[in-house]
Design an enzyme around this catalytic site. Structure first.
Site, PDB file in Angstrom:
ATOM      1  N   ASN A 120       0.903  -1.362  -0.024  1.00  0.00           N
ATOM      2  CA  ASN A 120      -0.021   0.187  -0.167  1.00  0.00           C
ATOM      3  C   ASN A 120       0.804   1.402  -0.081  1.00  0.00           C
ATOM      4  O   ASN A 120       0.519   2.280  -0.691  1.00  0.00           O
ATOM      5  CB  ASN A 120      -1.036   0.033   1.162  1.00  0.00           C
ATOM      6  N   THR A 165     -15.951  38.577 -30.827  1.00  0.00           N
ATOM      7  CA  THR A 165     -16.557  38.006 -29.751  1.00  0.00           C
ATOM      8  C   THR A 165     -17.651  37.334 -30.501  1.00  0.00           C
ATOM      9  O   THR A 165     -18.151  37.675 -31.623  1.00  0.00           O
ATOM     10  CB  THR A 165     -17.124  39.291 -28.862  1.00  0.00           C
ATOM     11  N   HIS A 166     -18.240  36.166 -29.806  1.00  0.00           N
ATOM     12  CA  HIS A 166     -19.509  35.510 -30.511  1.00  0.00           C
ATOM     13  C   HIS A 166     -18.852  34.836 -31.987  1.00  0.00           C
ATOM     14  O   HIS A 166     -19.769  34.891 -32.684  1.00  0.00           O
ATOM     15  CB  HIS A 166     -20.540  36.087 -30.622  1.00  0.00           C
ATOM     16  N   SER A 287      -6.513  14.243 -48.936  1.00  0.00           N
ATOM     17  CA  SER A 287      -7.721  13.510 -49.012  1.00  0.00           C
ATOM     18  C   SER A 287      -7.266  12.420 -50.002  1.00  0.00           C
ATOM     19  O   SER A 287      -6.705  12.758 -50.692  1.00  0.00           O
ATOM     20  CB  SER A 287      -8.744  14.227 -49.283  1.00  0.00           C
ATOM     21  N   LYS A 293      -7.380  18.962 -51.390  1.00  0.00           N
ATOM     22  CA  LYS A 293      -7.417  19.144 -49.719  1.00  0.00           C
ATOM     23  C   LYS A 293      -6.560  19.001 -49.180  1.00  0.00           C
ATOM     24  O   LYS A 293      -5.420  18.379 -49.420  1.00  0.00           O
ATOM     25  CB  LYS A 293      -8.677  18.213 -49.275  1.00  0.00           C
ATOM     26  N   GLU A 300      -6.844  18.758 -35.161  1.00  0.00           N
ATOM     27  CA  GLU A 300      -8.419  18.050 -35.012  1.00  0.00           C
ATOM     28  C   GLU A 300      -8.174  16.938 -33.888  1.00  0.00           C
ATOM     29  O   GLU A 300      -9.013  16.722 -32.919  1.00  0.00           O
ATOM     30  CB  GLU A 300      -9.174  17.567 -36.543  1.00  0.00           C
ATOM     31  N   TYR A 327      -6.573   2.113   2.211  1.00  0.00           N
ATOM     32  CA  TYR A 327      -6.325   1.420   0.826  1.00  0.00           C
ATOM     33  C   TYR A 327      -7.790   0.587   0.635  1.00  0.00           C
ATOM     34  O   TYR A 327      -7.985  -0.270   1.385  1.00  0.00           O
ATOM     35  CB  TYR A 327      -5.051   0.787   0.828  1.00  0.00           C
TER      36      TYR A 327
END
Ligand code: ARG
Length: 467
Positions: A120, A165-166, A287, A293, A300, A327
């Site tokens: 332990n 912003t937003h 791709s 691409k 990601e 424990y």
């Protein structure tokens, strides 16, 4: 058996004294942790050497036995590192695998190593050492990422871009300033890493099973030998505590959230529609069907890693919740969460540093976008307050009418004529055009922490002195 392990069906060699038979196959499978805790071999051996050395110094074992133990442990270390060690699931975990091998190598002296300790406190020690080392690595990785960001920020202290912003155009900022926002975030992560190291800097070994031991051990000696500030104070807490693992995971989770926000911006910026940056080939893929691409896969994946890292935190919080002291075997489930989060955080931070270093900033695209969307409307309102003495609320209203006029004419604020502007408010003069350009707008924002290039350079210098 040659390695000293017993056949399945007979009781466990390390703790099987009161057991007549061995575990069911399912029991063995659910119980064994060697598949993942073998990662702790170096920490386990270091801990055992420190423990044996202390036992000998205290006269609890002989110097001769200690020498055999230390030599045997060093042999095991090289066997494991050379890939020559046979891990056995019957021996459950790394602690018993190493101890059993030690018995084969040095005979009965091996049985003295476990005096005045328990698995332990042993596992609490090994895991703490591992997490501490991982945090030191995280600190260095964050420092590298911060350096990459400081270099980009310096290069682009004058590069204007739209601030959002937003995710709607708000006011022009500089790309350097935007990069420095992430420096602040990763800088906070790094200071959380340092706090976590400081918090966990106490040595568990010697707490034994939960109650301490009657042997005259010297816990200060082992703490010092293993690089801890001091021994832990309460033996019950020591074997029950996984706060150090939770702190690692919470630090990692907050950092992962920062990384994913940045990754998301990189994904957006590298679309043809935004076109603010170009990722290097080294950090993108093509791709298999669409030849045009270039995909931001690294960004990601960094964004996605957050899922498992945050998941690990929730998993361990849930494992620990409601566990009675001290424990419980539940706590064996702590390691995979931390190992997985650590491995993925390391990867994500390194991938982010690589993307930052390699990205091409498309200064013209950023400038064009910075000027569109009436991004200097606030500058016009501020001018009306400063130069024409209008209350800000009125200035806001007047500016709104100017925006509506520009919108109707299909042009930007800076493209309106003086007559146009005067038709909206007679106090407007020629020098209003000094504040309607994006460069004038950013240059004027010299408040502490503001986006003016002069201010951004000060922020960079402050961080350079601390990196
Ligand atoms: N493999 C165990 C773990 O990771 C080691 C501690 C076992 N202690 C015990 N009393 N069964 O937690």
């Amino acid at each position: 058996m040659a390695d000293g392990t017993k056949d399945a069906g007979s009781s466990n060699q390390m703790w099987g004294g009161r057991f007549a038979s061995g575990p069911d196959a399912i029991m063995e499978e659910i119980n064994a942790s060697i598949g993942f805790d073998k990662k702790l071999y170096a920490q386990d051996i270091r801990g055992s050497i420190a423990h044996a050395t202390m036992l000998a110094k205290q006269g609890i074992i002989s110097g001769e036995d200690k020498d055999k133990i230390v030599e045997g442990l060093n042999t095991i270390l090289s066997e494991i590192e050379a890939g020559r060690f046979e891990f056995s699931r019957k021996l459950e975990d790394i602690h018993m695998n190493i101890e059993a091998r030690l018995a084969t190598l040095i005979g009965p002296a091996a049985g003295r190593l476990h005096t005045a300790r328990s698995r332990n406190d042993q596992v609490a020690l090994d895991f703490r050492l591992w997490v501490k080392e991982e945090l030191v690595k995280t600190d260095a990785a964050l420092t590298d990422l911060i350096t990459a960001l400081l270099d980009k920020a310096e290069e682009h202290a004058d590069t204007v871009m739209p601030g959002f912003t937003h995710l709607q155009t708000a006011q022009p900022v500089t790309f350097g300033h935007h990069c420095m926002a992430y420096v602040e975030m990763f800088g906070r992560d790094r200071s959380r890493v340092r706090h976590a190291i400081d918090h966990m800097d106490e040595c568990p070994i010697g707490a034994a099973a939960l109650a301490g031991t009657g042997f005259k051990i010297d816990r200060h000696m082992t703490a010092e030998a293993l690089g801890f500030r001091s021994p832990t104070r309460n033996s019950i807490d020591t074997v029950s505590d996984r706060d150090f693992a939770l702190e690692f995971l919470s630090v990692a989770s907050i950092c992962a959230v920062h990384l994913s926000r940045f990754a998301e911006e990189i994904v957006i910026w590298s679309t043809p529609q935004f076109g603010f940056i170009r990722l290097s080939d080294a950090f993108s893929t093509g791709s298999s069907i669409m030849p045009q691409k270039k995909n931001p896969d690294a960004a990601e994946l960094v964004r996605a890693k957050t899922g498992r890292i945050n998941g690990s935190l929730v998993a361990l919080l849930t494992i620990m919740k409601g566990l009675p002291l001290a424990y419980s075997k539940d706590m064996q489930e702590d390691k995979e969460q931390v190992f997985d989060a650590a491995e993925n955080l390391e990867l994500a931070v390194a991938a982010m540093a690589g993307m930052v270093r390699d990205m091409t900033v498309r200064v013209d695209r950023m400038r064009a976008a910075a000027g569109s969307g009436f991004s200097t409307a606030t500058d016009l309102a501020d001018w009306l307050v400063r130069e024409a003495g209008l209350p800000f609320r009125d200035a806001h209203h007047v500016t709104g009418r100017a925006v509506a006029l520009a919108e109707q004419k299909g042009c930007d604020l800076a493209d309106l004529s003086l007559e146009d502007l005067k038709s909206i408010h007679e106090a407007i003069t020629e020098n209003v055009f000094d504040v309607l350009t994006v460069d004038a707008s950013v240059a004027s924002r010299t408040s502490f922490g503001g986006t003016a290039p002069s201010e951004v350079r000060k922020q960079i210098a402050w961080w350079r002195g601390r990196n």
